[in-house]
Design a protein around this motif. Structure first.
Motif, PDB file in Angstrom:
ATOM      1  N   MET A 167      62.667  17.562  36.568  1.00 61.40           N
ATOM      2  CA  MET A 167      61.504  17.043  37.300  1.00 61.40           C
ATOM      3  C   MET A 167      61.773  15.691  37.975  1.00 61.40           C
ATOM      4  O   MET A 167      60.892  14.829  38.030  1.00 61.40           O
ATOM      5  N   ASN A 168      63.016  15.562  38.522  1.00 62.54           N
ATOM      6  CA  ASN A 168      63.322  14.390  39.350  1.00 62.54           C
ATOM      7  C   ASN A 168      62.640  14.596  40.697  1.00 62.54           C
ATOM      8  O   ASN A 168      62.443  15.741  41.099  1.00 62.54           O
ATOM      9  N   VAL A 169      62.346  13.503  41.404  1.00 65.26           N
ATOM     10  CA  VAL A 169      61.671  13.661  42.693  1.00 65.26           C
ATOM     11  C   VAL A 169      62.540  14.450  43.674  1.00 65.26           C
ATOM     12  O   VAL A 169      62.048  15.092  44.591  1.00 65.26           O
ATOM     13  N   GLY A 170      63.836  14.405  43.501  1.00 66.32           N
ATOM     14  CA  GLY A 170      64.758  15.217  44.292  1.00 66.32           C
ATOM     15  C   GLY A 170      65.140  14.601  45.630  1.00 66.32           C
ATOM     16  O   GLY A 170      64.676  13.519  45.993  1.00 66.32           O
ATOM     17  N   ASP A 171      65.976  15.316  46.390  1.00 67.30           N
ATOM     18  CA  ASP A 171      66.523  14.770  47.632  1.00 67.30           C
ATOM     19  C   ASP A 171      65.563  14.874  48.810  1.00 67.30           C
ATOM     20  O   ASP A 171      65.532  13.992  49.674  1.00 67.30           O
ATOM     21  N   VAL A 172      64.740  15.911  48.867  1.00 67.13           N
ATOM     22  CA  VAL A 172      63.847  16.103  50.019  1.00 67.13           C
ATOM     23  C   VAL A 172      62.663  15.113  49.965  1.00 67.13           C
ATOM     24  O   VAL A 172      62.476  14.298  50.879  1.00 67.13           O
ATOM     25  N   TYR A 219      66.446   8.856  38.010  1.00 68.17           N
ATOM     26  CA  TYR A 219      66.858   9.284  39.361  1.00 68.17           C
ATOM     27  C   TYR A 219      66.127   8.503  40.448  1.00 68.17           C
ATOM     28  O   TYR A 219      66.751   7.893  41.318  1.00 68.17           O
ATOM     29  N   SER A 220      64.784   8.482  40.384  1.00 68.23           N
ATOM     30  CA  SER A 220      64.039   7.776  41.444  1.00 68.23           C
ATOM     31  C   SER A 220      64.174   6.261  41.291  1.00 68.23           C
ATOM     32  O   SER A 220      64.129   5.548  42.301  1.00 68.23           O
ATOM     33  N   ALA A 221      64.404   5.789  40.089  1.00 68.53           N
ATOM     34  CA  ALA A 221      64.661   4.347  39.898  1.00 68.53           C
ATOM     35  C   ALA A 221      65.918   3.953  40.679  1.00 68.53           C
ATOM     36  O   ALA A 221      65.940   2.916  41.349  1.00 68.53           O
ATOM     37  N   LEU A 222      66.939   4.797  40.643  1.00 71.50           N
ATOM     38  CA  LEU A 222      68.158   4.509  41.402  1.00 71.50           C
ATOM     39  C   LEU A 222      67.889   4.588  42.907  1.00 71.50           C
ATOM     40  O   LEU A 222      68.338   3.727  43.666  1.00 71.50           O
ATOM     41  N   ARG A 223      67.129   5.601  43.340  1.00 77.50           N
ATOM     42  CA  ARG A 223      66.819   5.734  44.772  1.00 77.50           C
ATOM     43  C   ARG A 223      66.069   4.505  45.280  1.00 77.50           C
ATOM     44  O   ARG A 223      66.351   3.986  46.348  1.00 77.50           O
ATOM     45  N   ILE A 224      65.121   4.023  44.474  1.00 76.50           N
ATOM     46  CA  ILE A 224      64.330   2.856  44.888  1.00 76.50           C
ATOM     47  C   ILE A 224      65.194   1.593  44.853  1.00 76.50           C
ATOM     48  O   ILE A 224      65.293   0.863  45.845  1.00 76.50           O
ATOM     49  N   ALA A 276      66.120   6.622  26.873  1.00 81.46           N
ATOM     50  CA  ALA A 276      67.513   6.404  26.435  1.00 81.46           C
ATOM     51  C   ALA A 276      68.492   7.014  27.428  1.00 81.46           C
ATOM     52  O   ALA A 276      69.508   6.404  27.775  1.00 81.46           O
ATOM     53  N   VAL A 277      68.169   8.195  27.928  1.00 82.79           N
ATOM     54  CA  VAL A 277      69.027   8.837  28.941  1.00 82.79           C
ATOM     55  C   VAL A 277      69.012   8.029  30.230  1.00 82.79           C
ATOM     56  O   VAL A 277      70.048   7.736  30.825  1.00 82.79           O
ATOM     57  N   ALA A 278      67.818   7.598  30.638  1.00 80.65           N
ATOM     58  CA  ALA A 278      67.685   6.803  31.874  1.00 80.65           C
ATOM     59  C   ALA A 278      68.485   5.515  31.775  1.00 80.65           C
ATOM     60  O   ALA A 278      69.174   5.123  32.714  1.00 80.65           O
ATOM     61  N   LYS A 279      68.431   4.866  30.599  1.00 75.52           N
ATOM     62  CA  LYS A 279      69.159   3.597  30.406  1.00 75.52           C
ATOM     63  C   LYS A 279      70.652   3.814  30.648  1.00 75.52           C
ATOM     64  O   LYS A 279      71.297   3.051  31.370  1.00 75.52           O
TER      65      LYS A 279
END
Ligand SMILES: O=c1[nH]cnc2c(O)cc(-c3ccc(F)cc3)cc12
Ligand SMILES: [Mg+2]
Length: 214
Positions: free
Chosen positions: A40-45, A71-76, A97-100
């Protein structure tokens, strides 16, 4: 099943990414989600729509509600100016924990501050952390919290004239009470960006941008 997606993604990331490269991490996550299993990442589109709104806003203080795997934290973070402050809130400790680890591996630790806890408890703490207001808020957590959390942000004085709220999933899974609230509230000017559910071309979804005019 979706249960455990974050752990399987992390295993894949550990084996494949080039450390210190946020764009490579983003591409690696998207490739996994297209070829192995979707998360459920925001994804590329929809992510491109988010990128464009961040770049046009050029925010210096940003909040994300719903980190998930980062994922979206990295995009932002990839699109923020040097002296910006970016906070991301995640209530699920396993996801956090995974996000970190994903954020650390991508080399973005110094750009992203993660807070672990319920958004309703975290939002009232920002003034005490020296945040006067947020220039941009990305809402991508539990759909039933979209409306109460935006109301709380205003109540806490964390929105200023021109603050931009970007909400994911306003069609699928949908947040009808939020859409009704923000579109009928004279304090917000909203725009809908029709798109598709992440990793599912055949499913309609949309992003809603709402500018706080106070
Ligand atoms: O729960 C969610 N939080 C934030 N974003 C989401 C998101 O982008 C997609 C979905 C989702 C995706 C497919 C499905 F069959 C059911 C739900 C959930 C969330
Ligand atoms: Mg979402």
């Amino acid at each position: 099943t979706a249960e455990g997606f974050h752990l399987r993604l992390l295993e894949h990331v550990r084996k494949t990414v080039k450390p210190g490269d946020a764009s490579n991490m983003i591409a690696t996550i998207d490739n996994y989600c297209y070829t192995v299993e979707s998360g459920m990442n925001v994804g590329d589109v929809k992510g491109k729509i988010l990128d464009d709104i961040v770049l046009e806003t050029n925010p210096t203080t940003v909040l994300e509600l719903g980190t998930f795997c980062g994922y979206s934290a990295l995009r932002i973070a990839r699109n923020l100016p040097e002296n910006s402050r970016f906070f991301t809130v995640e209530f699920n400790p396993e996801h956090a924990a995974v996000a970190k680890e994903i954020i650390h591996t991508a080399g973005m630790d110094d750009k992203i501050q993660m807070l672990i806890g319920p958004s309703q408890e975290m939002i009232p703490q920002f003034k005490g952390m020296g945040v006067s207001h947020f220039d941009l808020v990305f809402v991508d957590h539990e759909k039933d919290l979209y409306k109460p959390d935006v109301i709380l942000l205003e109540k806490e004085g964390l929105l200023k004239k021109g603050s931009v709220i970007v909400a994911d999933n306003v069609v699928y899974p949908g947040s009808p009470d939020y859409i009704d609230y923000v579109r009928n509230n004279p304090k917000f000017k909203s725009t809908n960006y029709m798109s598709e559910l992440e990793y599912h071309k055949d499913v309609v979804d949309a992003i809603e941008k709402s500018i706080y005019i106070g």
